[in-house]
Design an enzyme around this catalytic site. Structure first.
Site, mmCIF file in Angstrom:
data_model
loop_
_atom_site.group_PDB
_atom_site.id
_atom_site.type_symbol
_atom_site.label_atom_id
_atom_site.label_comp_id
_atom_site.label_asym_id
_atom_site.label_seq_id
_atom_site.Cartn_x
_atom_site.Cartn_y
_atom_site.Cartn_z
ATOM 1 N N HIS A 49 6.277 -35.787 -5.981
ATOM 2 C CA HIS A 49 6.562 -35.465 -7.375
ATOM 3 C C HIS A 49 5.341 -34.865 -8.063
ATOM 4 C CE1 HIS A 49 8.606 -36.930 -11.376
ATOM 5 N NE2 HIS A 49 8.125 -35.706 -11.459
ATOM 6 N N TYR A 102 -22.374 -43.846 -20.650
ATOM 7 C CA TYR A 102 -22.304 -42.397 -20.858
ATOM 8 C C TYR A 102 -21.674 -42.038 -22.211
ATOM 9 C CZ TYR A 102 -20.892 -37.530 -20.138
ATOM 10 O OH TYR A 102 -20.695 -36.188 -20.267
ATOM 11 N N HIS A 111 2.210 -36.549 -17.769
ATOM 12 C CA HIS A 111 2.732 -36.114 -16.464
ATOM 13 C C HIS A 111 2.595 -34.612 -16.360
ATOM 14 C CE1 HIS A 111 5.090 -35.425 -12.976
ATOM 15 N NE2 HIS A 111 6.147 -34.959 -13.620
ATOM 16 N N ASP A 148 -17.158 -41.920 -11.323
ATOM 17 C CA ASP A 148 -17.262 -42.019 -12.783
ATOM 18 C C ASP A 148 -15.903 -42.243 -13.435
ATOM 19 O OD1 ASP A 148 -19.980 -41.472 -12.642
ATOM 20 O OD2 ASP A 148 -19.765 -39.352 -13.165
ATOM 21 N N HIS A 174 2.622 -31.172 -13.212
ATOM 22 C CA HIS A 174 2.859 -30.748 -11.841
ATOM 23 C C HIS A 174 1.700 -29.849 -11.414
ATOM 24 C CE1 HIS A 174 7.505 -31.274 -12.411
ATOM 25 N NE2 HIS A 174 6.881 -32.429 -12.275
#
Length: 242
Positions: free
Chosen positions: A186, A240, A121, A146, A123
């Site tokens: 958020h 790839y 997580h 991709d 910001h």
């Protein structure tokens, strides 16, 4: 050495390795400018167990050390050891610190998405700006095809503190190819087969959020045909790299 003792030694080594990996990956968040102050977090599932490792709450990135990474169960409760059976126990210890405020969200993801080995997580500025608008990032770049297999979706608004955010992440991503979701108002959460993959997804999420935003300042970005997106995703995911 007894089987229980051997299992205990192996578990201690695994937890030490995961703690070191999770600690090191937090440096990637600052390296790529995805976090400020103490915001953001990386977690990893401890392979073969119902445990996870996550950073402590409110500790500066520059002060993080592997032994500060907190081991919890998959409900977010700190755990410092376990019984091995036959009377044996193993104690890996935990620091006297509280786990990240997003621990419940991470734990919910691990409980409901067994294929996930890492959660991140941040910001980061541009991705969070899209989240503040409650707007999905459209797939108008080949690199989005991709990495994300389509647009980066928006998850529902949810308050921090329980597993509501985790529920929103799972419900949004369970039928999506995208490893990233923009939780409304958020910010981005990303998942991966391991913590490093989840960090990569966070880096790429911010990159495409920025690029598509800039493109919109110049005019309306051109969409990519879904067949082409599917082809890009299949090639990148299966061909790839080394």
């Amino acid at each position: 050495m007894s089987a229980a003792a051997g299992a205990g030694t192996g578990l201690l080594e695994t937890i030490a390795r995961v703690r070191a990996e999770v600690c090191a990956l937090h440096a990637e968040l600052t390296r790529y400018g995805l976090v400020v102050w103490t915001a953001g977090n990386v977690s990893a599932r401890v392979p073969g167990t119902d445990l996870m490792v996550i950073k402590p709450s409110g500790v500066s990135y520059q002060d993080l050390a592997p032994e500060q990474m907190i081991v919890t169960d998959l409900y977010g409760t700190p755990v410092r050891g376990t019984n091995l059976g036959g009377g044996g126990t193993v104690d890996w210890g935990n620091p006297p610190l509280s786990p990240s405020s997003d621990t419940a969200a991470h734990a919910y993801v691990y409980r409901h998405m067994p294929e996930v080995g890492g959660v991140v997580h941040t910001h980061s500025t541009y991705a969070t700006a899209w989240a503040a608008r409650g707007e999905a990032i459209p797939c108008v770049l080949t690199m989005m095809g991709d990495e994300f297999g389509g647009s980066i979706p928006v998850g529902p608004f949810a308050l921090i503190g329980d597993d509501s955010i985790g529920h929103g992440i799972v419900e949004t991503l369970k039928n999506s190819k995208s490893p990233a979701v923009l939780m409304q108002n958020h910010g981005p959460f990303t998942i991966g087969k391991d913590a490093r993959s989840a960090v990569k997804a966070a880096v790429m999420c911010e990159e495409v959020a920025r690029t598509v935003h800039i493109s919109r300042q110049l005019g309306e970005p051109l969409p990519i045909n879904q067949d082409h997106i599917d082809s890009l995703y299949a090639r990148y995911q299966n061909v790839y790299g080394q």
